[in-house]
Design a protein around this motif. Structure first.
Motif, PDB file in Angstrom:
ATOM      1  N   GLU A 172      39.778  41.321  79.601  1.00  0.00           N
ATOM      2  CA  GLU A 172      40.505  41.158  80.866  1.00  0.00           C
ATOM      3  C   GLU A 172      39.543  40.775  81.995  1.00  0.00           C
ATOM      4  OE1 GLU A 172      42.628  44.188  83.997  1.00  0.00           O
ATOM      5  OE2 GLU A 172      43.065  44.479  81.861  1.00  0.00           O
ATOM      6  N   ILE A 173      38.364  41.391  82.011  1.00  0.00           N
ATOM      7  CA  ILE A 173      37.369  41.078  83.040  1.00  0.00           C
ATOM      8  C   ILE A 173      36.883  39.647  82.901  1.00  0.00           C
ATOM      9  CG2 ILE A 173      35.040  41.624  83.862  1.00  0.00           C
ATOM     10  CD1 ILE A 173      35.628  44.552  83.035  1.00  0.00           C
ATOM     11  N   VAL A 174      36.569  39.241  81.677  1.00  0.00           N
ATOM     12  CA  VAL A 174      36.083  37.875  81.431  1.00  0.00           C
ATOM     13  C   VAL A 174      37.131  36.856  81.855  1.00  0.00           C
ATOM     14  CG1 VAL A 174      35.383  36.230  79.649  1.00  0.00           C
ATOM     15  CG2 VAL A 174      34.549  38.586  79.566  1.00  0.00           C
ATOM     16  N   LYS A 175      38.370  37.116  81.509  1.00  0.00           N
ATOM     17  CA  LYS A 175      39.446  36.182  81.870  1.00  0.00           C
ATOM     18  C   LYS A 175      39.632  36.113  83.374  1.00  0.00           C
ATOM     19  CE  LYS A 175      44.346  35.204  81.009  1.00  0.00           C
ATOM     20  NZ  LYS A 175      45.575  35.643  80.303  1.00  0.00           N
ATOM     21  N   PHE A 176      39.583  37.268  84.033  1.00  0.00           N
ATOM     22  CA  PHE A 176      39.795  37.308  85.478  1.00  0.00           C
ATOM     23  C   PHE A 176      38.679  36.577  86.219  1.00  0.00           C
ATOM     24  CE2 PHE A 176      39.898  38.974  89.743  1.00  0.00           C
ATOM     25  CZ  PHE A 176      41.232  39.174  90.007  1.00  0.00           C
ATOM     26  N   ALA A 177      37.426  36.734  85.769  1.00  0.00           N
ATOM     27  CA  ALA A 177      36.289  36.105  86.445  1.00  0.00           C
ATOM     28  C   ALA A 177      36.334  34.587  86.342  1.00  0.00           C
ATOM     29  CB  ALA A 177      34.984  36.631  85.866  1.00  0.00           C
ATOM     30  N   ASP A 178      36.955  34.055  85.278  1.00  0.00           N
ATOM     31  CA  ASP A 178      37.168  32.612  85.128  1.00  0.00           C
ATOM     32  C   ASP A 178      35.857  31.833  85.281  1.00  0.00           C
ATOM     33  OD1 ASP A 178      38.653  30.344  84.650  1.00  0.00           O
ATOM     34  OD2 ASP A 178      39.208  30.043  86.748  1.00  0.00           O
ATOM     35  N   LEU A 179      34.837  32.256  84.503  1.00  0.00           N
ATOM     36  CA  LEU A 179      33.552  31.554  84.535  1.00  0.00           C
ATOM     37  C   LEU A 179      33.638  30.268  83.722  1.00  0.00           C
ATOM     38  CD1 LEU A 179      31.160  34.582  83.897  1.00  0.00           C
ATOM     39  CD2 LEU A 179      31.976  33.689  86.079  1.00  0.00           C
ATOM     40  N   LYS A 180      32.636  29.406  83.909  1.00  0.00           N
ATOM     41  CA  LYS A 180      32.566  28.190  83.099  1.00  0.00           C
ATOM     42  C   LYS A 180      32.375  28.586  81.637  1.00  0.00           C
ATOM     43  CE  LYS A 180      30.560  25.383  86.794  1.00  0.00           C
ATOM     44  NZ  LYS A 180      29.368  24.599  87.234  1.00  0.00           N
ATOM     45  N   PRO A 181      32.872  27.766  80.706  1.00  0.00           N
ATOM     46  CA  PRO A 181      32.776  28.117  79.281  1.00  0.00           C
ATOM     47  C   PRO A 181      31.345  28.462  78.869  1.00  0.00           C
ATOM     48  CG  PRO A 181      34.169  26.192  79.568  1.00  0.00           C
ATOM     49  CD  PRO A 181      33.574  26.487  80.916  1.00  0.00           C
ATOM     50  N   GLY A 182      31.207  29.594  78.183  1.00  0.00           N
ATOM     51  CA  GLY A 182      29.912  30.005  77.670  1.00  0.00           C
ATOM     52  C   GLY A 182      29.044  30.770  78.638  1.00  0.00           C
ATOM     53  N   PHE A 183      29.374  30.741  79.938  1.00  0.00           N
ATOM     54  CA  PHE A 183      28.486  31.348  80.925  1.00  0.00           C
ATOM     55  C   PHE A 183      28.463  32.873  80.850  1.00  0.00           C
ATOM     56  CE2 PHE A 183      27.585  27.387  82.826  1.00  0.00           C
ATOM     57  CZ  PHE A 183      26.545  27.578  83.731  1.00  0.00           C
ATOM     58  N   ILE A 184      29.454  33.478  80.220  1.00  0.00           N
ATOM     59  CA  ILE A 184      29.449  34.937  80.114  1.00  0.00           C
ATOM     60  C   ILE A 184      28.243  35.404  79.312  1.00  0.00           C
ATOM     61  CG2 ILE A 184      30.827  35.142  78.007  1.00  0.00           C
ATOM     62  CD1 ILE A 184      31.078  37.296  81.200  1.00  0.00           C
ATOM     63  N   ASP A 185      27.682  34.515  78.470  1.00  0.00           N
ATOM     64  CA  ASP A 185      26.507  34.861  77.661  1.00  0.00           C
ATOM     65  C   ASP A 185      25.214  34.321  78.264  1.00  0.00           C
ATOM     66  OD1 ASP A 185      27.944  36.228  75.606  1.00  0.00           O
ATOM     67  OD2 ASP A 185      28.633  34.284  74.864  1.00  0.00           O
ATOM     68  N   TYR A 186      25.268  33.793  79.497  1.00  0.00           N
ATOM     69  CA  TYR A 186      24.067  33.328  80.187  1.00  0.00           C
ATOM     70  C   TYR A 186      23.597  34.405  81.163  1.00  0.00           C
ATOM     71  CZ  TYR A 186      25.102  28.506  78.696  1.00  0.00           C
ATOM     72  OH  TYR A 186      25.337  27.375  77.975  1.00  0.00           O
ATOM     73  N   PRO A 187      22.291  34.436  81.466  1.00  0.00           N
ATOM     74  CA  PRO A 187      21.812  35.365  82.501  1.00  0.00           C
ATOM     75  C   PRO A 187      22.474  35.074  83.848  1.00  0.00           C
ATOM     76  CG  PRO A 187      19.980  34.454  81.259  1.00  0.00           C
ATOM     77  CD  PRO A 187      21.196  33.670  80.857  1.00  0.00           C
ATOM     78  N   MET A 188      22.684  36.106  84.645  1.00  0.00           N
ATOM     79  CA  MET A 188      23.366  35.913  85.924  1.00  0.00           C
ATOM     80  C   MET A 188      22.541  35.113  86.918  1.00  0.00           C
ATOM     81  SD  MET A 188      25.717  39.170  86.921  1.00  0.00           S
ATOM     82  CE  MET A 188      26.216  38.293  88.394  1.00  0.00           C
ATOM     83  N   ASN A 189      21.227  34.973  86.687  1.00  0.00           N
ATOM     84  CA  ASN A 189      20.439  34.142  87.604  1.00  0.00           C
ATOM     85  C   ASN A 189      20.723  32.658  87.419  1.00  0.00           C
ATOM     86  OD1 ASN A 189      19.019  33.594  85.230  1.00  0.00           O
ATOM     87  ND2 ASN A 189      17.278  34.894  85.783  1.00  0.00           N
ATOM     88  N   THR A 190      21.544  32.297  86.413  1.00  0.00           N
ATOM     89  CA  THR A 190      21.983  30.907  86.256  1.00  0.00           C
ATOM     90  C   THR A 190      23.334  30.663  86.915  1.00  0.00           C
ATOM     91  OG1 THR A 190      23.113  31.314  84.142  1.00  0.00           O
ATOM     92  CG2 THR A 190      20.756  30.782  84.054  1.00  0.00           C
ATOM     93  N   TYR A 191      23.966  31.719  87.458  1.00  0.00           N
ATOM     94  CA  TYR A 191      25.291  31.589  88.053  1.00  0.00           C
ATOM     95  C   TYR A 191      25.195  31.057  89.486  1.00  0.00           C
ATOM     96  CZ  TYR A 191      27.238  34.640  84.363  1.00  0.00           C
ATOM     97  OH  TYR A 191      27.638  35.187  83.175  1.00  0.00           O
ATOM     98  N   SER A 192      26.213  30.335  89.893  1.00  0.00           N
ATOM     99  CA  SER A 192      26.353  30.015  91.307  1.00  0.00           C
ATOM    100  C   SER A 192      26.761  31.282  92.057  1.00  0.00           C
ATOM    101  CB  SER A 192      27.421  28.935  91.510  1.00  0.00           C
ATOM    102  OG  SER A 192      28.711  29.445  91.178  1.00  0.00           O
TER     103      SER A 192
END
Length: 270
Positions: free
Chosen positions: A155-175
């Motif tokens: 539910e959290i992953v869906k709500f955050a609506d990140l770009k595909p695959g980014f849930i497994d990337y370090p957060m320092n790569t996030y906008s």
């Protein structure tokens, strides 16, 4: 707990008036917040030379006081969604930190029924870890059990609506927007007594803002109160049932969104 709030808030010189027909969840009573900061001692040079001047007691920095919140008083009731507006430097974020218990009052007091959460898990999120790991750490930091965390994960992953695959990337790569959406999604995964949101809804598209508004409405029904700081007045108007306008650390207005936002827009031209 609500009764104890009423008792505590009514001292010999009370600055707030309580509505006996409603359940208070936050009482801010004559609150003053003062920052003590150190300015330069007048010398020039790099950090190393500045350190040497301090060690040698030469040109020692002078302490200055910044009076960020000045005598603010109000009561938030269970079910309120309160927008906090004002120009930059007006004390909005400082007020939220004080309600969260992160800043001690110089004078006055803040009383809360239950535990306030400033976007829930800001301190727990680690930029070097993946979004997935941060979800787990964030949920555990909010007191959720491992089983509850697993149940809420998708539910959290869906709500955050990140770009595909980014849930497994370090957060320092996030906008900044992706990081804000994930923080809000984690914070909204559990019921909070008092949820304090600072600018989180200003960093998403229209779809995310609609989902966030629905989630805040849900939190208001299931929990206590929600405070929202945002420069986007449309978000405040659509989300909140009440608005507090701060001006240079003082409360300028406290009332319904149409009245307060209209006066703010007229005064600031924004």
């Amino acid at each position: 707990m609500a009764n104890s709030l009423k008792d505590k808030a009514t001292g010999p010189q009370p600055e707030v008036t309580l509505d006996d027909d409603r359940d208070p969840i936050v009482v801010v009573d004559g609150l003053h917040i003062v920052y003590r900061v150190y300015g330069g001692g007048g010398g020039k040079g790099n950090a190393a030379s500045a350190l040497m001047r301090v060690v040698k007691r030469e040109g020692r920095p002078q302490m200055k006081e910044v009076h960020a919140v000045k005598g603010v008083s109000f009561v938030a009731y269970r079910g309120d969604a309160i927008g906090v507006i004002g120009t930059n430097g007006s004390g909005k974020s400082t007020l939220l930190k004080a309600i969260a218990g992160l800043l001690p009052p110089a004078r006055g007091a803040v009383y809360t029924a239950g535990q306030p959460s400033l976007l829930g898990v800001n301190a727990a999120l680690m930029k070097d870890l993946t979004g997935s790991r941060n979800i787990i750490l964030g949920c555990l930091a909010m007191g959720m059990t491992p089983e509850e965390t697993r149940e809420k994960y998708d539910e959290i992953v869906k709500f955050a609506d990140l770009k595909p695959g980014f849930i497994d990337y370090p957060m320092n790569t996030y906008s900044s927007g992706m990081g804000a959406r994930l923080r809000f999604a984690i914070a909204a995964a559990r019921t909070h007594d008092v949820l304090l949101i600072d600018e989180a809804l200003a960093t998403g598209d229209a779809k995310f803002k609609r989902r966030s508004k629905a989630k805040i409405d849900e939190l208001r029904k299931d929990a206590g109160a929600v405070f929202l700081v945002a420069h986007n007045l449309d978000v405040i108007e659509e989300t909140c049932n009440r608005v507090i306008w701060l001006d240079d650390g003082r409360m300028r207005m406290d009332g319904d969104p149409d009245t307060v936002l209209g006066a703010y827009t007229e005064a600031t031209g924004k």
